[in-house]
Design a protein around this motif. Structure first.
Motif, PDB file in Angstrom:
ATOM      1  N   ALA A  90      33.361 115.215  14.275  1.00  0.00           N
ATOM      2  CA  ALA A  90      33.700 113.983  15.446  1.00  0.00           C
ATOM      3  C   ALA A  90      33.809 114.789  16.905  1.00  0.00           C
ATOM      4  O   ALA A  90      34.001 115.538  17.355  1.00  0.00           O
ATOM      5  CB  ALA A  90      35.291 114.261  14.534  1.00  0.00           C
ATOM      6  N   GLU A  91      33.969 113.051  17.641  1.00  0.00           N
ATOM      7  CA  GLU A  91      33.985 112.942  18.987  1.00  0.00           C
ATOM      8  C   GLU A  91      35.426 113.124  19.847  1.00  0.00           C
ATOM      9  O   GLU A  91      36.020 112.083  19.263  1.00  0.00           O
ATOM     10  CB  GLU A  91      32.745 112.459  19.738  1.00  0.00           C
ATOM     11  N   MET A  92      35.393 114.360  21.044  1.00  0.00           N
ATOM     12  CA  MET A  92      36.965 112.948  21.611  1.00  0.00           C
ATOM     13  C   MET A  92      36.518 113.521  23.360  1.00  0.00           C
ATOM     14  O   MET A  92      35.876 114.766  23.367  1.00  0.00           O
ATOM     15  CB  MET A  92      38.126 114.212  21.113  1.00  0.00           C
ATOM     16  N   VAL A  93      37.126 112.801  24.079  1.00  0.00           N
ATOM     17  CA  VAL A  93      37.425 112.593  25.866  1.00  0.00           C
ATOM     18  C   VAL A  93      38.332 113.319  25.846  1.00  0.00           C
ATOM     19  O   VAL A  93      39.854 112.911  25.648  1.00  0.00           O
ATOM     20  CB  VAL A  93      36.819 111.292  25.802  1.00  0.00           C
ATOM     21  N   ILE A  94      38.471 114.173  26.922  1.00  0.00           N
ATOM     22  CA  ILE A  94      39.365 114.498  28.104  1.00  0.00           C
ATOM     23  C   ILE A  94      39.054 113.325  28.671  1.00  0.00           C
ATOM     24  O   ILE A  94      38.574 113.952  29.952  1.00  0.00           O
ATOM     25  CB  ILE A  94      39.139 116.223  28.883  1.00  0.00           C
ATOM     26  N   ARG A 112      37.093 119.776  31.328  1.00  0.00           N
ATOM     27  CA  ARG A 112      37.162 118.896  32.592  1.00  0.00           C
ATOM     28  C   ARG A 112      37.264 117.635  31.872  1.00  0.00           C
ATOM     29  O   ARG A 112      37.403 117.350  31.704  1.00  0.00           O
ATOM     30  CB  ARG A 112      35.527 118.559  33.381  1.00  0.00           C
ATOM     31  N   ALA A 113      38.118 116.844  32.799  1.00  0.00           N
ATOM     32  CA  ALA A 113      38.287 115.693  33.011  1.00  0.00           C
ATOM     33  C   ALA A 113      36.913 114.630  32.247  1.00  0.00           C
ATOM     34  O   ALA A 113      36.111 114.585  33.454  1.00  0.00           O
ATOM     35  CB  ALA A 113      38.826 114.535  33.876  1.00  0.00           C
ATOM     36  N   GLY A 114      37.121 114.131  31.689  1.00  0.00           N
ATOM     37  CA  GLY A 114      34.828 113.657  31.367  1.00  0.00           C
ATOM     38  C   GLY A 114      34.290 113.740  30.208  1.00  0.00           C
ATOM     39  O   GLY A 114      33.972 113.486  29.603  1.00  0.00           O
ATOM     40  N   ASP A 115      34.761 115.067  29.766  1.00  0.00           N
ATOM     41  CA  ASP A 115      34.337 116.046  28.909  1.00  0.00           C
ATOM     42  C   ASP A 115      34.334 115.473  27.625  1.00  0.00           C
ATOM     43  O   ASP A 115      35.499 115.038  26.948  1.00  0.00           O
ATOM     44  CB  ASP A 115      34.524 117.261  28.289  1.00  0.00           C
ATOM     45  N   THR A 116      33.073 115.610  27.076  1.00  0.00           N
ATOM     46  CA  THR A 116      33.620 115.059  25.462  1.00  0.00           C
ATOM     47  C   THR A 116      32.723 116.555  24.484  1.00  0.00           C
ATOM     48  O   THR A 116      32.203 117.156  24.451  1.00  0.00           O
ATOM     49  CB  THR A 116      31.726 114.613  25.093  1.00  0.00           C
ATOM     50  N   LEU A 117      34.834 116.391  23.688  1.00  0.00           N
ATOM     51  CA  LEU A 117      34.368 117.743  22.840  1.00  0.00           C
ATOM     52  C   LEU A 117      33.805 117.634  21.645  1.00  0.00           C
ATOM     53  O   LEU A 117      34.093 115.842  21.080  1.00  0.00           O
ATOM     54  CB  LEU A 117      35.663 118.034  23.487  1.00  0.00           C
ATOM     55  N   VAL A 118      33.030 117.862  20.855  1.00  0.00           N
ATOM     56  CA  VAL A 118      32.152 117.874  19.670  1.00  0.00           C
ATOM     57  C   VAL A 118      33.123 118.831  18.613  1.00  0.00           C
ATOM     58  O   VAL A 118      33.014 120.517  19.208  1.00  0.00           O
ATOM     59  CB  VAL A 118      30.401 118.357  19.260  1.00  0.00           C
ATOM     60  N   ARG A 173      48.510 113.120  23.838  1.00  0.00           N
ATOM     61  CA  ARG A 173      47.498 111.866  24.355  1.00  0.00           C
ATOM     62  C   ARG A 173      47.091 113.651  25.262  1.00  0.00           C
ATOM     63  O   ARG A 173      46.379 112.272  26.817  1.00  0.00           O
ATOM     64  CB  ARG A 173      48.887 111.562  25.452  1.00  0.00           C
ATOM     65  N   ASP A 174      46.413 113.826  24.846  1.00  0.00           N
ATOM     66  CA  ASP A 174      45.908 115.401  26.480  1.00  0.00           C
ATOM     67  C   ASP A 174      44.568 114.734  25.883  1.00  0.00           C
ATOM     68  O   ASP A 174      43.171 115.758  26.561  1.00  0.00           O
ATOM     69  CB  ASP A 174      46.266 116.846  26.268  1.00  0.00           C
ATOM     70  N   PHE A 175      43.960 113.838  24.436  1.00  0.00           N
ATOM     71  CA  PHE A 175      42.596 113.797  24.246  1.00  0.00           C
ATOM     72  C   PHE A 175      42.613 112.077  23.559  1.00  0.00           C
ATOM     73  O   PHE A 175      43.767 111.744  23.453  1.00  0.00           O
ATOM     74  CB  PHE A 175      42.240 114.447  22.860  1.00  0.00           C
TER      75      PHE A 175
END
Length: 627
Positions: free
Chosen positions: A341-345, A398-404, A419-421
């Motif tokens: 899955a993917e999530m953004v900071i 960093r803000a805007g990073d996409t975590l896989v 709310r952090d992701f």
């Protein structure tokens, strides 16, 4: 045999029958809509004075409260309750362990098991209970559900012929024989059948069904997509390769007792070989996304995510054992339970400027961080053509990073509330398993089953007792119970019941029976018996199998007595042949599996047509051999 005159009402019902078959075969409209349309037409026609007796309009919607429809609703809820505890996933894992992942081996195990179960409980109940099992097997093996559900459904129907309590017609048989004996002289009295009198016939029919699909399945079964239950979550290997250029997959390795690597941390192994350790198993316990600071204990098994080349290098260097496929971890990393899955900071997130190690990412979130996508660059332990290996656990977010990440769907559901992701992946199974409720689920399943087997309480009430018990004890909540019901199946069956009642109440069924039996007059005994079997087969396609049995058993007994045959065998022929319902999806089991597998009526015509003929041949031969 007295002749019956064709009336206007009979002609109207015959026309509606023909129209129904046309709608089903042509599929101009969806099959459930076709059934509703026919029900509405039946009601409107009954408003015309000349045809007012075609159907009782005050009972037009009785099908929605019928024993069969309520039973199906209840058994779907019971099946969903058992599935919610995770037990169905364990059954699927056991079947896969014994049967492998090939269609030719899975069909006999699944279909044979359901066939045996349906010999002691209603066939639709057995099929409904195994629906989630087949769904999980489909996802795990990537075999389309359409290749597995039809063999299972057909064998559930066939299994009902294995005992005298396996299907409603066979349950009724002795009562109908007893009623006929009241009007017969002493020398023509028929003996009752025992519980297992029909078992040899049923066993041969189930074996025939299994062999048919094993041998001819590649040609008669429709191809289709894998189950939607988890299939929407992309394959980890395909996703990482296509989106991020990471050519990787999950492997399982064993580390023997006393190995020199004992005491080294998972993190050290990961950095040395540029792989991810995403699972561990030790002394019968398993850990999903184990903490990377965990030291290696032996003997153990590890789930490794990485390119096969890197994994093989690690195995050869360290003297580990690489397994050809997932064994201990097969259930944990099945697409029904976990995936990528993917999530953004987002700006303002509390994890900005912190790294995965700082956050104890795996322990805190129950997920493995595979990669960070930042400014068109992918950072990962795994080396690719585009980048060198990076210790992503040490990279500040960093803000805007996409975590896989790789996580269980339950853990990902929890992350959607953090709310952090911002979880980008939305199309995943959002189910919360409740293994702690397994005891309640099994208790009410056993209660329902015991009521069915050992009491005379109405079937629908027995099953609703189990369903309501599961809801009251929190195995399911009421909204989940509603979601568990296939309303397409409910409307299909409920809307067809009035037509079946009209066929019987207007005398249309009796008229058809007399016309066919008149054609058979003077034929040899075996031909008469075959004719009775064909007649029962036709009737069970357009009306309830109970209605067909009640109507045809007295006629079959009269034919046998007139021709010098055994009336009990002719009565049994009717009761057995009313299970020969494979040609169109009007049987409860066929209606149940039609939606999940995406079948069309033509699929049943193609596969069920041959099965219908095989059923007739095998049942006729076995009845004459056994009796």
């Amino acid at each position: 045999m007295e002749s019956i005159t064709l009336t206007l009402e009979m002609s109207v019902v015959l026309g509606l029958l023909a129209f129904t078959v046309f709608l089903f075969v042509s599929e101009i409209v969806r099959i459930d809509l076709a059934a509703i349309l026919v029900m509405v037409l039946l009601g409107l026609i009954s408003q015309i004075p000349a045809t007012s007796s075609v159907a009782d309009v005050t009972r037009l919607f009785d099908g929605f409260a019928s024993n069969a429809v309520i039973s199906i609703i209840a058994v779907m809820i019971i099946g969903a309750g058992l599935d919610k505890t995770g037990i169905m996933s364990k059954v699927a894992a056991l079947i896969l362990k014994r049967g492998g992942k090939t269609e030719g081996r899975l069909i006999p195990i699944i279909s044979g098991t359901v066939g045996v179960i349906s010999s002691f409980m209603q066939n639709v109940g057995a099929a409904a209970l195994f629906l989630p099992v087949v769904s999980r097997i489909s996802v795990r093996t990537e075999i389309p559900m359409s290749r597995l559900l039809m063999p299972m459904g057909f064998c559930a129907i066939l299994g009902g012929t294995m005992t005298l309590v396996g299907s409603s017609p066979l349950i009724l048989l002795n009562d109908l024989i007893l009623a006929s004996n009241a009007s017969l002289p002493a020398d023509q009295q028929m003996e009752m059948f025992g519980l297992f009198s029909v078992t040899p016939i049923g066993l041969c029919l189930v074996a025939t069904g299994i062999l048919y699909f094993v041998v001819f399945g590649r040609w008669v079964l429709p191809s289709g997509k894998t189950s939607g239950d988890g299939a929407s979550a992309q394959s980890l290997k395909e996703f990482l390769s296509k989106i991020y250029g990471l050519h990787t997959d999950i492997h399982e390795i064993s580390i023997p007792a006393g190995h020199p690597c004992e005491g080294r941390t998972f993190d050290e192994l990961m950095q040395e070989y540029h792989v991810y350790i995403i699972g561990s198993a030790l002394r019968g316990k398993r850990w999903f996304a184990p903490v990377i600071s965990t030291p290696v204990e032996t003997p153990c098994r590890l789930a490794i995510l990485g390119p096969r080349k890197e994994v093989r290098t690690m195995v050869l260097d360290q003297g580990f054992t690489l397994h050809t496929e997932l064994d201990v971890f097969a259930e944990d990393y099945a697409a029904t339970k976990s995936g990528v899955a993917e999530m953004v900071i987002p700006p303002g997130s509390g994890v900005i400027d912190k790294c995965a190690h700082d956050l104890l990412f795996r322990k805190t979130y129950g997920a493995s961080l595979l990669a960070i996508h930042r400014d068109d660059e992918t950072l990962s332990y795994v080396q690719s053509e585009d980048h060198a290996p990076t210790a992503v656990g040490e990279v500040p977010f960093r803000a805007g990073d996409t975590l896989v990440i790789h996580a269980t769907w339950e853990a990902l559901t929890r992350l959607t509330r953090d709310r952090d992701f911002v979880v980008v992946t939305q199309d995943f199974p959002r189910e919360e398993l409740r293994p702690r409720k397994l005891g309640f689920a099994l208790l009410f399943f056993v209660i329902a089953l015991s009521m069915i087997l050992f009491t005379d309480i109405r079937l629908s009430l027995c099953l609703l007792t189990g369903a309501v018990g599961m809801i009251l004890t929190g195995v399911l909540d009421i909204d989940e119970a509603y979601e568990a019901v296939s309303w397409t199946t409910v409307f299909l069956l409920a809307s067809l019941i009035p037509l079946g009642m009209a066929v019987q109440s207007t005398g249309t069924a009796e008229w058809i029976a007399h016309q066919i039996l008149a054609l058979l007059d003077g034929w040899p005994l075996w031909a008469l018996q075959t004719g009775v079997a064909v007649l029962a087969t036709i009737f069970t396609l357009v009306m309830s199998n109970v209605g067909a049995t009640v109507l045809l058993v007295p006629l079959a007994i009269s034919i046998a007595l007139a021709a010098g045959g055994d009336p009990a065998i002719f009565a049994l022929t009717v009761a057995i042949s009313t299970s020969n319902s494979f040609l169109i999806p009007t049987h409860q089991v066929n209606a149940l599996i039609m939606g999940p597998a995406g079948y069309k009526v033509t699929d049943f015509v193609r596969s069920g047509g041959i099965m219908t003929i095989l059923f007739l041949v095998v049942s006729m031969v076995m009845m004459n051999v056994v009796f």
